[in-house]
Design an enzyme around this catalytic site. Structure first.
Site, PDB file in Angstrom:
ATOM      1  CB  SER A  59      -0.912   0.020   1.222  1.00  0.00           C
ATOM      2  OG  SER A  59      -1.604  -1.191   1.348  1.00  0.00           O
TER       3      SER A  59
HETATM    4  N1  SAH Z   1      -0.794  -4.908   4.145  1.00  0.00           N
HETATM    5  C1  SAH Z   1      -0.134  -5.159   2.889  1.00  0.00           C
HETATM    6  C2  SAH Z   1      -0.987  -4.824   1.691  1.00  0.00           C
HETATM    7  C3  SAH Z   1      -1.321  -6.069   1.056  1.00  0.00           C
HETATM    8  S1  SAH Z   1      -2.338  -6.093  -0.348  1.00  0.00           S
HETATM    9  C4  SAH Z   1       1.227  -4.494   2.799  1.00  0.00           C
HETATM   10  O1  SAH Z   1       1.567  -3.696   3.669  1.00  0.00           O
HETATM   11  O2  SAH Z   1       1.961  -4.822   1.879  1.00  0.00           O
HETATM   12  C5  SAH Z   1      -3.623  -7.129   0.296  1.00  0.00           C
HETATM   13  C6  SAH Z   1      -3.257  -8.546   0.621  1.00  0.00           C
HETATM   14  O3  SAH Z   1      -4.423  -9.199   1.094  1.00  0.00           O
HETATM   15  C7  SAH Z   1      -2.783  -9.375  -0.584  1.00  0.00           C
HETATM   16  O4  SAH Z   1      -1.531  -9.920  -0.311  1.00  0.00           O
HETATM   17  C8  SAH Z   1      -3.854 -10.455  -0.726  1.00  0.00           C
HETATM   18  O5  SAH Z   1      -3.351 -11.699  -1.171  1.00  0.00           O
HETATM   19  C9  SAH Z   1      -4.395 -10.539   0.689  1.00  0.00           C
HETATM   20  N2  SAH Z   1      -5.740 -11.095   0.805  1.00  0.00           N
HETATM   21  C10 SAH Z   1      -6.824 -10.876   0.008  1.00  0.00           C
HETATM   22  N3  SAH Z   1      -7.889 -11.557   0.455  1.00  0.00           N
HETATM   23  C11 SAH Z   1      -7.494 -12.231   1.575  1.00  0.00           C
HETATM   24  C12 SAH Z   1      -8.127 -13.116   2.490  1.00  0.00           C
HETATM   25  N4  SAH Z   1      -9.412 -13.468   2.354  1.00  0.00           N
HETATM   26  N5  SAH Z   1      -7.399 -13.619   3.511  1.00  0.00           N
HETATM   27  C13 SAH Z   1      -6.090 -13.292   3.671  1.00  0.00           C
HETATM   28  N6  SAH Z   1      -5.424 -12.470   2.827  1.00  0.00           N
HETATM   29  C14 SAH Z   1      -6.109 -11.930   1.800  1.00  0.00           C
END
Ligand code: SAH
Length: 209
Positions: A59
């Protein structure tokens, strides 16, 4: 050079309304470059989201800061994060809370994030490769919950997962937009605040091995 960029980023965050000094100092302490693939590392301190592979993104620092600030963290708090991704947001949370429980559905990202936590010697982060929508029942209650992928609606289960005065921050899909919302539980009622319009990857069901 990185330090100059880091200072510039912190200034930019301040100007955009991030006033919590604990949040700003956690961002200053965390080397964002280690969460980013080599080809984008020179952009680590730009205020933009970047690709981390597997069609996922780390993000934008402003959004990480805004979400963290909105959680109103205290050192005693136990936090649940749905969507570990690169692990950058988890690392920031880990500096401000007692323990962070973070769930990622894509195995390769879960493994990479664990390596990053080890490298940074962050020992208060517990990871799980699972569908985060199922929650983390063994660890209930949490003081705070953060969703880092966009969901249509927060299931009532999650409101049962937090204690009174607990806070949930999540990007919620609303027609063609995504709105970052803050939910505060007060005497079993839920107070809702709108924080910003955002753009997150979608929260998806199931796991990828
Ligand atoms: N917090 C992260 C941003 C990640 S983007 C950072 O600082 O980099 C969002 C993430 O959520 C992705 O890696 C995606 O695979 C994960 N995601 C999406 N749906 C999900 C679910 N149901 N359970 C766990 N992870 C999930």
């Amino acid at each position: 050079m990185l330090d100059v960029r880091k200072i510039r980023l912190t200034l930019e965050l301040r100007e955009s309304g991030i006033s919590d000094t604990h949040v700003l100092s956690a961002i200053e302490k965390t080397p964002r470059e280690i969460f980013i693939p080599d080809n984008f590392r020179n952009q680590a301190y730009e205020n933009i989201a970047l690709s981390i592979g597997d069609n996922q993104t780390i993000s934008q620092p402003y959004i990480v800061a805004l979400m963290t600030q909105s959680l109103e963290l205290q050192k005693k708090h136990k936090v649940l994060e749905i969507g570990t991704g690169s692990g950058y947001q988890s690392s920031i949370l880990s500096l401000l809370a007692r323990r962070v429980y973070t769930i990622e559905r894509i195995k390769s990202l879960h493994v990479k994030a664990e390596t990053n936590f080890k490298e940074l010697k962050l020992t208060n982060i517990v990871t799980k490769h699972a569908d985060g929508n199922l929650g983390w029942k063994e660890q209930i209650p949490f003081d705070r919950i953060i969703f880092t992928a966009a969901i249509n609606k927060i299931s009532n289960n999650f409101f049962d997962h937090i204690a009174d005065n607990g806070i949930i921050v999540a990007p919620i899909v609303s027609s063609s937009k995504q709105i970052l919302k803050k939910f505060t539980k007060k005497n079993d009622a839920i107070l809702t605040e709108v924080l910003a319009e955002v753009l997150f990857v979608p929260n998806l069901k199931g796991v990828i091995n």
